[in-house]
Design a protein around this motif. Structure first.
Motif, PDB file in Angstrom:
ATOM      1  N   UNK A 159       0.833  -1.205   0.000  1.00 42.06           N
ATOM      2  CA  UNK A 159       0.000   0.000   0.000  1.00 42.06           C
ATOM      3  C   UNK A 159       0.873   1.262   0.000  1.00 42.06           C
ATOM      4  N   UNK A 160       1.944   1.249   0.778  1.00 41.57           N
ATOM      5  CA  UNK A 160       2.817   2.416   0.821  1.00 41.57           C
ATOM      6  C   UNK A 160       3.570   2.597  -0.494  1.00 41.57           C
ATOM      7  N   UNK A 161       3.996   1.501  -1.093  1.00 39.28           N
ATOM      8  CA  UNK A 161       4.683   1.593  -2.382  1.00 39.28           C
ATOM      9  C   UNK A 161       3.738   2.110  -3.467  1.00 39.28           C
ATOM     10  N   UNK A 162       2.483   1.698  -3.427  1.00 43.59           N
ATOM     11  CA  UNK A 162       1.500   2.210  -4.384  1.00 43.59           C
ATOM     12  C   UNK A 162       1.304   3.711  -4.192  1.00 43.59           C
ATOM     13  N   UNK A 163       1.324   4.163  -2.943  1.00 49.12           N
ATOM     14  CA  UNK A 163       1.207   5.598  -2.652  1.00 49.12           C
ATOM     15  C   UNK A 163       2.413   6.357  -3.209  1.00 49.12           C
ATOM     16  N   UNK A 164       3.606   5.789  -3.044  1.00 51.59           N
ATOM     17  CA  UNK A 164       4.806   6.420  -3.591  1.00 51.59           C
ATOM     18  C   UNK A 164       4.744   6.503  -5.109  1.00 51.59           C
ATOM     19  N   UNK A 165       4.252   5.443  -5.747  1.00 46.99           N
ATOM     20  CA  UNK A 165       4.078   5.446  -7.208  1.00 46.99           C
ATOM     21  C   UNK A 165       3.218   6.619  -7.649  1.00 46.99           C
ATOM     22  N   UNK A 166       2.082   6.769  -6.989  1.00 43.14           N
ATOM     23  CA  UNK A 166       1.138   7.806  -7.383  1.00 43.14           C
ATOM     24  C   UNK A 166       1.744   9.188  -7.198  1.00 43.14           C
ATOM     25  N   UNK A 167       2.433   9.381  -6.086  1.00 46.33           N
ATOM     26  CA  UNK A 167       3.088  10.667  -5.844  1.00 46.33           C
ATOM     27  C   UNK A 167       4.145  10.938  -6.897  1.00 46.33           C
TER      28      UNK A 167
END
Length: 207
Positions: A159-167
């Motif tokens: 979930x955190x890696x997906x958030x980093x991707x989006x950012x």
């Protein structure tokens, strides 16, 4: 990077495969994040993994337990089935990146040595920042990173890696911190390592 004595004994090169060879039995099996995509093998895996070694060296992505560049984990015959596998993303899959500015996407799946590896959170985020922060060195517009589902906190880390991707896609910034980062970690040791890295790390370090 300066070394320090390892509790796991002498660093014997005879225990490691070469960066110029791909030994399927010494690499992790592709898992859920790579399923349905074009998994790299043979010379394609070798080429990207050799580049990975360079990027990880530049951004200080090191396994602090074994005191070596994280890319070397794939070559360590003492820890077969651990390390990274890669796949070119099939853009027609349901969970593919839907962004017109992104053409070629690589997926990278990290399998740690144990389900409770205390560094998985830190190492996958560091890997993401190295690959995408130095994207001019490879052919992919985005490298997506996830831990293997065998890790006990794989969903929270993903979930955190997906958030980093989006950012990253929205801002081009790989240095953003995911929300609730301090809450993810297998035990207090990892959180202590993260705090130490923040206070002592190089300005070039990804975490």
């Amino acid at each position: 990077m300066p070394g320090f004595p390892s509790p796991f004994g002498k660093d014997d090169d005879s225990l490691f495969d070469s960066y110029d060879e791909f030994v399927p039995d010494h690499n992790p099996m592709p898992d859920r994040f790579l399923e349905g995509h074009d998994v790299l093998a043979g010379s394609n895996h070798i080429a990207f993994h050799r580049l990975t070694r360079e990027l990880f060296e530049e951004r200080k992505v090191y396994d602090m337990t074994f005191n070596y560049n994280l890319a070397r984990l794939n070559l360590d015959t003492r820890h077969k089935n651990a390390g990274y596998r890669y796949a070119v993303e099939d853009r027609d899959t349901e969970d593919a990146i839907d962004d017109e500015s992104v053409d070629r996407v690589l997926r990278a799946e990290f399998t740690p040595t144990t389900p409770f590896c205390p560094q998985t959170h830190t190492l996958t985020i560091g890997s993401f920042r190295a690959w995408n922060g130095l994207s001019e060195r490879h052919e992919y517009d985005l490298v997506r990173v996830r831990p293997s589902p065998m890790h006990h906190q794989s969903e929270a880390i993903s979930d955190q890696l997906a958030e980093l991707e989006q950012t990253y896609l929205e801002t081009g910034d790989v240095t953003a911190e995911p929300e609730d980062s301090a809450e993810v970690g297998s035990n207090p040791m990892e959180r202590a390592m993260q705090n130490e890295g923040a206070s002592r790390g190089s300005p070039d370090a990804p975490f």
